[in-house]
Enzyme design. Sequence first.
Site, PDB file in Angstrom:
ATOM      1  N   LYS A  13       0.826  -1.214   0.000  1.00 33.60           N
ATOM      2  CA  LYS A  13       0.000   0.000   0.000  1.00 33.60           C
ATOM      3  C   LYS A  13       0.860   1.264   0.000  1.00 33.60           C
ATOM      4  O   LYS A  13       0.659   2.165  -0.802  1.00 33.60           O
ATOM      5  CB  LYS A  13      -0.923   0.028   1.246  1.00 33.60           C
ATOM      6  N   ARG A  87      -9.827   0.799   8.446  1.00 30.46           N
ATOM      7  CA  ARG A  87      -9.431  -0.556   8.831  1.00 30.46           C
ATOM      8  C   ARG A  87     -10.518  -1.270   9.603  1.00 30.46           C
ATOM      9  O   ARG A  87     -10.327  -2.425   9.982  1.00 30.46           O
ATOM     10  CB  ARG A  87      -8.211  -0.468   9.728  1.00 30.46           C
ATOM     11  N   ARG A 126      12.000  -5.014   5.001  1.00 33.50           N
ATOM     12  CA  ARG A 126      11.658  -3.616   4.695  1.00 33.50           C
ATOM     13  C   ARG A 126      12.481  -2.599   5.479  1.00 33.50           C
ATOM     14  O   ARG A 126      12.773  -2.785   6.642  1.00 33.50           O
ATOM     15  CB  ARG A 126      10.182  -3.357   4.998  1.00 33.50           C
ATOM     16  N   ARG A 160      11.081  -0.563  11.118  1.00 37.99           N
ATOM     17  CA  ARG A 160       9.981  -0.320  12.049  1.00 37.99           C
ATOM     18  C   ARG A 160       9.979  -1.298  13.209  1.00 37.99           C
ATOM     19  O   ARG A 160      10.298  -2.470  13.039  1.00 37.99           O
ATOM     20  CB  ARG A 160       8.649  -0.423  11.294  1.00 37.99           C
ATOM     21  N   ARG A 171      -0.551  -8.475  13.528  1.00 34.96           N
ATOM     22  CA  ARG A 171      -1.111  -7.547  12.534  1.00 34.96           C
ATOM     23  C   ARG A 171      -1.986  -8.296  11.542  1.00 34.96           C
ATOM     24  O   ARG A 171      -3.034  -7.805  11.122  1.00 34.96           O
ATOM     25  CB  ARG A 171       0.031  -6.812  11.816  1.00 34.96           C
TER      26      ARG A 171
HETATM   27  P1  AP5 Z   1       4.866  -1.604   1.784  1.00 35.79           P
HETATM   28  O1  AP5 Z   1       4.474  -0.798   0.595  1.00 35.79           O
HETATM   29  O2  AP5 Z   1       5.623  -0.921   2.864  1.00 35.79           O
HETATM   30  O3  AP5 Z   1       3.581  -2.353   2.384  1.00 35.79           O
HETATM   31  P2  AP5 Z   1       2.304  -1.789   3.126  1.00 35.79           P
HETATM   32  O4  AP5 Z   1       1.116  -2.464   2.565  1.00 35.79           O
HETATM   33  O5  AP5 Z   1       2.294  -0.284   3.126  1.00 35.79           O
HETATM   34  O6  AP5 Z   1       2.591  -2.390   4.561  1.00 35.79           O
HETATM   35  P3  AP5 Z   1       2.538  -1.772   5.999  1.00 35.79           P
HETATM   36  O7  AP5 Z   1       3.291  -2.765   6.853  1.00 35.79           O
HETATM   37  O8  AP5 Z   1       3.012  -0.371   6.035  1.00 35.79           O
HETATM   38  O9  AP5 Z   1       1.060  -1.850   6.308  1.00 35.79           O
HETATM   39  P4  AP5 Z   1       0.410  -1.908   7.677  1.00 35.79           P
HETATM   40  O10 AP5 Z   1      -0.994  -1.848   7.268  1.00 35.79           O
HETATM   41  O11 AP5 Z   1       0.784  -3.041   8.517  1.00 35.79           O
HETATM   42  O12 AP5 Z   1       1.057  -0.662   8.442  1.00 35.79           O
HETATM   43  P5  AP5 Z   1       0.489   0.770   8.827  1.00 35.79           P
HETATM   44  O13 AP5 Z   1       1.619   1.699   8.828  1.00 35.79           O
HETATM   45  O14 AP5 Z   1      -0.719   1.102   8.051  1.00 35.79           O
HETATM   46  O15 AP5 Z   1       5.677  -2.871   1.258  1.00 35.79           O
HETATM   47  C1  AP5 Z   1       6.264  -3.808   2.170  1.00 35.79           C
HETATM   48  C2  AP5 Z   1       7.637  -4.251   1.657  1.00 35.79           C
HETATM   49  O16 AP5 Z   1       7.479  -5.005   0.446  1.00 35.79           O
HETATM   50  C3  AP5 Z   1       8.575  -3.087   1.310  1.00 35.79           C
HETATM   51  O17 AP5 Z   1       9.874  -3.391   1.709  1.00 35.79           O
HETATM   52  C4  AP5 Z   1       8.474  -2.967  -0.227  1.00 35.79           C
HETATM   53  O18 AP5 Z   1       9.665  -2.477  -0.782  1.00 35.79           O
HETATM   54  C5  AP5 Z   1       8.182  -4.402  -0.640  1.00 35.79           C
HETATM   55  N1  AP5 Z   1       7.278  -4.469  -1.804  1.00 35.79           N
HETATM   56  C6  AP5 Z   1       6.167  -3.706  -2.029  1.00 35.79           C
HETATM   57  N2  AP5 Z   1       5.571  -4.061  -3.181  1.00 35.79           N
HETATM   58  C7  AP5 Z   1       6.294  -5.080  -3.695  1.00 35.79           C
HETATM   59  C8  AP5 Z   1       6.183  -5.880  -4.895  1.00 35.79           C
HETATM   60  N3  AP5 Z   1       5.170  -5.704  -5.761  1.00 35.79           N
HETATM   61  N4  AP5 Z   1       7.100  -6.854  -5.105  1.00 35.79           N
HETATM   62  C9  AP5 Z   1       8.123  -7.059  -4.205  1.00 35.79           C
HETATM   63  N5  AP5 Z   1       8.298  -6.327  -3.079  1.00 35.79           N
HETATM   64  C10 AP5 Z   1       7.401  -5.344  -2.820  1.00 35.79           C
HETATM   65  O19 AP5 Z   1       0.004   0.496  10.334  1.00 35.79           O
HETATM   66  C11 AP5 Z   1       0.896   0.270  11.378  1.00 35.79           C
HETATM   67  C12 AP5 Z   1       0.155   0.233  12.698  1.00 35.79           C
HETATM   68  O20 AP5 Z   1      -0.466   1.503  12.953  1.00 35.79           O
HETATM   69  C13 AP5 Z   1      -0.997  -0.765  12.803  1.00 35.79           C
HETATM   70  O21 AP5 Z   1      -0.553  -2.045  13.166  1.00 35.79           O
HETATM   71  C14 AP5 Z   1      -1.875  -0.108  13.877  1.00 35.79           C
HETATM   72  O22 AP5 Z   1      -1.343  -0.313  15.170  1.00 35.79           O
HETATM   73  C15 AP5 Z   1      -1.754   1.369  13.549  1.00 35.79           C
HETATM   74  N6  AP5 Z   1      -2.765   1.848  12.596  1.00 35.79           N
HETATM   75  C16 AP5 Z   1      -2.531   2.407  11.361  1.00 35.79           C
HETATM   76  N7  AP5 Z   1      -3.685   2.743  10.757  1.00 35.79           N
HETATM   77  C17 AP5 Z   1      -4.671   2.383  11.607  1.00 35.79           C
HETATM   78  C18 AP5 Z   1      -6.094   2.438  11.524  1.00 35.79           C
HETATM   79  N8  AP5 Z   1      -6.719   2.951  10.441  1.00 35.79           N
HETATM   80  N9  AP5 Z   1      -6.823   1.965  12.576  1.00 35.79           N
HETATM   81  C19 AP5 Z   1      -6.213   1.457  13.677  1.00 35.79           C
HETATM   82  N10 AP5 Z   1      -4.878   1.362  13.813  1.00 35.79           N
HETATM   83  C20 AP5 Z   1      -4.100   1.816  12.786  1.00 35.79           C
END
Ligand code: AP5
Length: 216
Positions: A13, A87, A126, A160, A171
């Site tokens: 994402k 979410r 990552r 992270r 997660r």
């Molecule tokens: P990346 O693009 O970083 O993946 P992502 O989907 O953004 O993953 P996240 O881990 O950031 O999502 P998340 O939902 O767990 O975290 P968030 O910050 O929202 O890609 C991942 C890796 O793969 C990278 O190294 C990239 O280079 C590689 N890659 C990407 N595409 C690729 C491809 N096509 N081929 C090969 N490699 C590839 O949330 C974190 C925390 O915040 C949550 O756990 C929660 O505690 C809190 N939080 C955030 N939002 C909310 C909400 N709305 N409600 C409640 N709690 C929340």
Amino acid sequence: VNVILLGPPGAGKGTQAKKLVDDRGMVQLSTGDMLREAKTSGSEMGLRVAAVMDRGELVTDEIVIGLIREKLSGASGGGFIFDGFPRTLPQADALADLLAQMGQGLDAVIEMQVDDAALVSRITGRYTCGNCGQVYHDQTRPTTQPGICDACGSTNLKRRADDTEEALRQRLMEYYKKTSPLVGYYYAKKQLAQVDGLAEMDAVSAAIAKVLDSGR
Ligand code: AP5
Ligand code: ZN
């Protein structure tokens, strides 16, 4: 256009959101980034959410809806990419209300489909730029020069706290329990599109561009 990128941790994402910002000048609204900023700044809210995030659990709806409300209230125009929000079903309802108040709506919800097996290596490999947010990976997308961000030249590359196998398991559990019902919710509203998140980055970008340009 306003779009939601939906998918489990590591689906890509953030990677694709950054690309849409670069290619189309859209505005990325990542609640994860906002919460991590709060954590780093040491604000009262940041301190409150830190442990919850590090364990891989969801922060309360109230907090994240408040963050999004604040960002949208200061915004002119549209072109938002919602990354990691909504979410939960209450978050989805809140977003619909907030956009309606602005005379706007959602143009597409893109589910990035991946399988769990691929996520472990994506997450544990990552690292991101602490300055501009660019996302990298040890194997699939390393920086051109070791330790230096390609996008901004910063040497502040970080991993992270929740990118451990244990937190990832939590997660994923949260995702399947609380977030995956949104797939059916948006399908019923005829807003859902699905792309293969396991494809190469450029292929995923192309699939997303196709959805956005088809005017859904
Ligand atoms: P990346 O693009 O970083 O993946 P992502 O989907 O953004 O993953 P996240 O881990 O950031 O999502 P998340 O939902 O767990 O975290 P968030 O910050 O929202 O890609 C991942 C890796 O793969 C990278 O190294 C990239 O280079 C590689 N890659 C990407 N595409 C690729 C491809 N096509 N081929 C090969 N490699 C590839 O949330 C974190 C925390 O915040 C949550 O756990 C929660 O505690 C809190 N939080 C955030 N939002 C909310 C909400 N709305 N409600 C409640 N709690 C929340
Ligand atoms: Zn950078």
